[in-house]
Design an enzyme around this catalytic site. Structure first.
Site, short mmCIF file in Angstrom:
data_model
loop_
_atom_site.label_atom_id
_atom_site.label_comp_id
_atom_site.label_asym_id
_atom_site.label_seq_id
_atom_site.Cartn_x
_atom_site.Cartn_y
_atom_site.Cartn_z
N ASN A 88 0.87 -1.19 0.00
CA ASN A 88 0.00 0.00 0.00
C ASN A 88 0.90 1.23 0.00
O ASN A 88 1.48 1.58 1.02
CB ASN A 88 -0.90 -0.02 1.25
N LYS A 93 0.01 4.25 -0.29
CA LYS A 93 -0.66 5.45 0.27
C LYS A 93 -0.42 6.63 -0.67
O LYS A 93 -0.33 6.44 -1.88
CB LYS A 93 -0.17 5.72 1.69
N HIS A 114 -9.67 1.49 4.98
CA HIS A 114 -8.39 1.67 5.66
C HIS A 114 -8.59 2.66 6.81
O HIS A 114 -9.37 3.60 6.71
CB HIS A 114 -7.34 2.21 4.67
N GLU A 131 -6.94 5.05 7.78
CA GLU A 131 -6.71 6.47 7.41
C GLU A 131 -7.95 7.04 6.74
O GLU A 131 -8.25 8.24 6.87
CB GLU A 131 -5.45 6.58 6.53
N GLU A 150 -5.78 -4.53 10.99
CA GLU A 150 -4.74 -3.50 11.10
C GLU A 150 -5.00 -2.65 12.35
O GLU A 150 -5.76 -1.69 12.29
CB GLU A 150 -4.79 -2.59 9.87
N GLY A 184 2.18 2.61 10.74
CA GLY A 184 3.14 3.69 10.54
C GLY A 184 3.87 4.12 11.80
O GLY A 184 4.50 5.17 11.83
N SER A 190 3.10 -1.74 10.49
CA SER A 190 4.55 -1.77 10.75
C SER A 190 5.21 -3.11 10.43
O SER A 190 6.19 -3.49 11.07
CB SER A 190 4.85 -1.35 12.21
P1 PGA Z 1 2.60 0.57 7.67
O1 PGA Z 1 1.14 0.76 7.04
O2 PGA Z 1 3.12 -0.75 7.14
O3 PGA Z 1 3.39 1.75 7.18
O4 PGA Z 1 2.43 0.54 9.15
C1 PGA Z 1 0.26 -0.32 6.93
C2 PGA Z 1 -1.04 0.14 6.33
O5 PGA Z 1 -1.46 1.25 6.61
O6 PGA Z 1 -1.67 -0.59 5.55
#
Ligand code: PGA
Length: 256
Positions: free
Chosen positions: A10, A12, A99, A101, A171, A177, A217
């Site tokens: 992903n 983003k 997601h 976000e 998640e 992140g 992460s």
């Molecule tokens: P990350 O993001 O691996 O940077 O923690 C995962 C995600 O948001 O799908």
């Protein structure tokens, strides 16, 4: 039950044409990539403007093109939005839906996410339904009711027999992140909890087919420990997916 493992990069709101070309180039030179298709499904979720060149760039590689969001309506006056049929036209096969976000920065409700899941499936693509608790929800002991509500509302419009067509991504928001990855035990426990809900509702045959990937992460150092859990059917990877070599190392932990 052997569920085929699934790995999604992903990006983003990151990347550029040049970065995508360099990433794909690196992958083409990686010997291991040729064997991915034998055992795992791999997808790359790009920002909308990169989908068209992504579709061309990924030709001949065992990677499917994915999008990070979609609007639930088929067309209309929704300035700035993109509907499912437009993604199909670009060669998109999977769409990340719900997601955290999107939920937290853009106020997407569980119900709306359920409509998006239905729109993606109706268009013949695969929705990846993301669910996860915040740190505050975990600290106050509300994780499982939150996960259950997100799961049920996310799948509310889908007949139970079709639930395995919607891979789930667990998640935890506190792990995204942050570098604060969930332990393999914690992730496996929540995956088992989610599978238990699917089993209680749709039966154990359906539950055994349901793929549940972990995200938050994931990096080349922690991936093997997570991948060792039979409950974990793959990963949704943000930050570490921007680097082709790191992404390949993560993929290797899923290849059997
Ligand atoms: P990350 O993001 O691996 O940077 O923690 C995962 C995600 O948001 O799908």
């Amino acid at each position: 039950m052997n569920r085929r493992r699934l790995l999604i990069a992903n990006w983003k709101m990151n990347g550029s044409r040049a970065q995508l070309e360099a990433w794909v180039d690196r992958l083409r030179r990686c010997e291991a990539v040729r064997h991915w298709g034998d055992t795992i499904d791999v997808a790359l979720a790009l920002p909308f403007p990169l989908l068209t060149i992504g579709n061309t760039a990924l030709k001949g590689l065992p990677l499917q093109l994915a999008a990070q969001n979609v609007h639930e309506e088929a067309a209309g006056a929704y300035t700035g939005e993109v509907c499912a049929s437009m993604l199909v036209d670009e060669g998109v096969m999977l769409v990340i839906v719900g997601h955290s976000e999107r939920r937290h920065q853009f106020g997407e409700s569980d119900e709306r996410i359920g409509r998006k899941v239905a729109a993606v499936l109706a268009a013949g693509m695969t929705p990846i339904l993301c669910i996860g608790e915040t740190e505050q929800q975990r600290d106050s002991g509300r994780t499982q009711p939150i996960l259950e509500a997100q799961l049920r509302k996310g799948l509310a419009l889908i007949p139970e027999r079709r639930w395995p067509a919607v891979p789930l991504a667990y998640e935890p928001v506190w792990a995204i992140g942050t570098g604060k990855v969930a332990t393999p035990e914690l992730a496996a426990e929540e995956h088992a909890f989610l599978r238990g809900i699917v089993a209680a509702t749709a039966g154990s045959d359906i539950a055994n087919q349901q793929r549940i990937v972990y995200g938050g992460s994931v990096d080349p150092r922690n991936a093997a420990g997570l991948a060792a859990k039979t409950e974990i059917d793959g990963f949704l990877v943000g930050g570490a997916s921007l680097d082709a070599d790191r992404f390949c190392s993560i993929a290797e932990t899923l290849v059997v």
